[in-house]
Design a protein around this motif. Structure first.
Motif, short mmCIF file in Angstrom:
data_model
loop_
_atom_site.label_atom_id
_atom_site.label_comp_id
_atom_site.label_asym_id
_atom_site.label_seq_id
_atom_site.Cartn_x
_atom_site.Cartn_y
_atom_site.Cartn_z
N ALA A 1 5.07 -0.57 -1.31
CA ALA A 1 6.46 -1.03 -1.38
C ALA A 1 6.58 -2.51 -1.10
O ALA A 1 7.32 -3.24 -1.76
CB ALA A 1 7.32 -0.23 -0.39
N VAL A 2 5.80 -2.99 -0.12
CA VAL A 2 5.84 -4.41 0.24
C VAL A 2 5.21 -5.26 -0.85
O VAL A 2 5.76 -6.29 -1.26
CB VAL A 2 5.12 -4.63 1.58
CG1 VAL A 2 5.07 -6.11 1.93
CG2 VAL A 2 5.82 -3.86 2.69
N VAL A 3 4.04 -4.83 -1.33
CA VAL A 3 3.33 -5.60 -2.35
C VAL A 3 4.15 -5.68 -3.64
O VAL A 3 4.24 -6.75 -4.28
CB VAL A 3 1.95 -4.97 -2.63
CG1 VAL A 3 1.31 -5.60 -3.86
CG2 VAL A 3 1.04 -5.13 -1.42
N GLY A 4 4.76 -4.57 -4.04
CA GLY A 4 5.59 -4.57 -5.24
C GLY A 4 6.78 -5.51 -5.12
O GLY A 4 7.11 -6.24 -6.07
N ALA B 1 4.30 3.86 -6.27
CA ALA B 1 5.03 5.10 -6.04
C ALA B 1 5.27 5.82 -7.36
O ALA B 1 5.50 5.18 -8.39
CB ALA B 1 6.35 4.82 -5.35
N SER B 2 5.21 7.14 -7.32
CA SER B 2 5.39 7.93 -8.52
C SER B 2 6.84 8.39 -8.66
O SER B 2 7.41 8.94 -7.72
CB SER B 2 4.48 9.17 -8.50
OG SER B 2 4.76 10.02 -9.59
N LEU B 3 7.42 8.15 -9.83
CA LEU B 3 8.78 8.62 -10.09
C LEU B 3 8.85 10.14 -10.18
O LEU B 3 9.94 10.71 -10.08
CB LEU B 3 9.31 8.00 -11.38
CG LEU B 3 9.63 6.50 -11.32
CD1 LEU B 3 9.97 5.98 -12.72
CD2 LEU B 3 10.79 6.23 -10.37
N ALA C 1 12.07 -0.79 -9.17
CA ALA C 1 10.99 -1.47 -9.89
C ALA C 1 9.87 -1.85 -8.93
O ALA C 1 8.67 -1.69 -9.25
CB ALA C 1 11.52 -2.71 -10.60
N ALA C 2 10.22 -2.34 -7.75
CA ALA C 2 9.20 -2.75 -6.78
C ALA C 2 8.37 -1.56 -6.31
O ALA C 2 7.14 -1.67 -6.19
CB ALA C 2 9.88 -3.42 -5.58
N THR C 3 9.01 -0.43 -6.06
CA THR C 3 8.28 0.74 -5.59
C THR C 3 7.36 1.29 -6.68
O THR C 3 6.23 1.72 -6.40
CB THR C 3 9.24 1.84 -5.13
OG1 THR C 3 10.16 2.16 -6.19
CG2 THR C 3 10.03 1.40 -3.92
N VAL C 4 7.82 1.25 -7.94
CA VAL C 4 6.99 1.74 -9.04
C VAL C 4 5.80 0.82 -9.25
O VAL C 4 4.66 1.27 -9.43
CB VAL C 4 7.82 1.87 -10.33
CG1 VAL C 4 6.93 2.17 -11.53
CG2 VAL C 4 8.88 2.96 -10.18
#
Length: 372
Positions: free
Chosen positions: A312-315, A300-302, A293-296
């Protein structure tokens, strides 16, 4: 009528071709500022700052140094794992095993500590265990062409089961003579406020988890922006077959992505082992979903082909701030999943808008079909 029909048939692809060409030229001619505004991670960061300011205005204790320090410590392990997950998602894969892998790594390191081995031996054995799991995942996905969902789902069950068996389904906490060192690694803070340190009272004391995240983010960010390896990684996610035809070592790079994902999960597990002062086979349960969830949310694209270290950090930070804000607002913690789900959907919609597939284009394609 026949010439008109032919003209209309030819005109549609021509218009579409010109539109596609204009979109490509527009992307290539973007200024750095335009690229920033099109980045999903930028708007998530803006939303994060706004949310923190609103919460500080409504609840002053939210912006206290103690609470900000707790927030940074709580999201750091997820941010560390999100860096590894981002690499896997860029290839078009997914790693569901990282949560269970954390439990296994913690148990293995805890067992060596209970057997009175040196702290560096125990942590090394835990790290090697995690890397071994990553090697298996990478081999199954990259070289045996097994779907990443299936391979990592199997590893998720195997690692959790091994953690339970090796621990005897008990918590490990008698870590022997090197227990203070392990705890110091997981519980260290810098900078320290007075009287033990120099930091002013308004500055948070950031944990070793947070500083580890910062170092790894800088390294991964540098790799993503300045190495040929990263260009190959993104090429695989964009079009794996085309990447193979151009000579990209697809199998090797995909293998390395899964090993790195296991590495980040192992680092997070060892930091939490030191912070908790105990090893639980249930460590990491459900963490894989929060990391994904954080990466999306971070952009980041699934589907593969896109992801950033800062995203990644911000999510990860965004999810933790939401959780912390809900608790301080007195909202039932059971609502947390609903809020996270809503933000995941909004993040995907935002990603569609800022990438090649916009909502407007989808509506233009869908509405004429309905009218016919």
């Amino acid at each position: 009528m026949q010439p008109d029909l032919a003209t209309s048939v030819v005109s549609e692809p021509t218009v579409a071709s010109h539109a596609a060409l204009e979109e490509v030229v527009d992307v290539r001619e973007q200024t750095p500022l335009q690229k920033l505004f099109r980045a999903q991670s930028f708007w998530v960061a803006v939303a994060l700052v706004v949310l923190m300011l609103v919460m500080t205005a409504l609840e002053p204790t939210f912006g206290s140094a103690e609470n900000l320090g707790n927030i940074s410590r709580n999201f750091a392990p997820f941010g560390i794992m999100a860096l590894g997950m981002t690499m896997v998602l860029i290839t078009g894969g997914i790693d569901l095993s990282i949560g269970s892998l954390m439990g296994l790594v913690a148990i293995i390191a805890g067992l060596f500590l209970t057997w009175h081995h040196a702290w560096y031996v125990a942590l090394s054995m835990g790290m090697l265990t995690g890397l071994a799991c990553g090697v298996v995942n990478g081999f199954l996905v990259a070289y045996l062409r097994m779907p990443s969902f299936v391979a990592t789902l199997g590893m998720m069950s195997i690692a959790r089961s091994l953690a339970i068996v090796f621990s005897g389904n008990q918590m490990l906490y008698q870590f022997g003579p090197d227990a203070p060192i392990v705890k110091a690694i997981g519980q260290a803070k810098w900078p320290l406020r007075a009287p033990g340190g120099w930091a002013p009272s308004w500055m948070p004391e950031f944990s070793s988890h947070f500083w580890t995240l910062i170092v790894l983010t800088l390294i991964v960010g540098w790799v993503f922006n300045f190495t040929a390896w990263a260009r190959h990684l993104f090429a695989i996610g964009g079009n794996e077959d085309a990447a193979r035809l151009t000579g990209v070592p697809v199998d090797k790079i995909k293998f390395q992505a899964y090993v790195f994902s296991a590495f980040t999960a192992s680092v997070a597990a060892l930091l939490l082992l030191g912070y908790n002062g105990s090893a639980l086979n249930a460590l990491g349960t459900g963490y894989e979903l929060r990391v994904i969830a954080a990466t999306v949310i971070g952009g980041a694209s699934l589907m593969g082909g896109y992801g950033t270290a800062i995203g990644a950090v911000v999510g990860s930070a965004f999810l933790e701030v939401i959780r912390n804000a809900l608790l301080m607002a007195g909202i039932d913690s059971n609502w947390q999943g609903a809020f996270v789900g809503v933000f995941i959907i909004l993040a995907v919609l935002l990603g569609m808008q800022t990438s090649g597939t916009s909502l407007r284009a989808l509506m233009q394609h869908w509405l004429p079909a309905r009218n016919r």
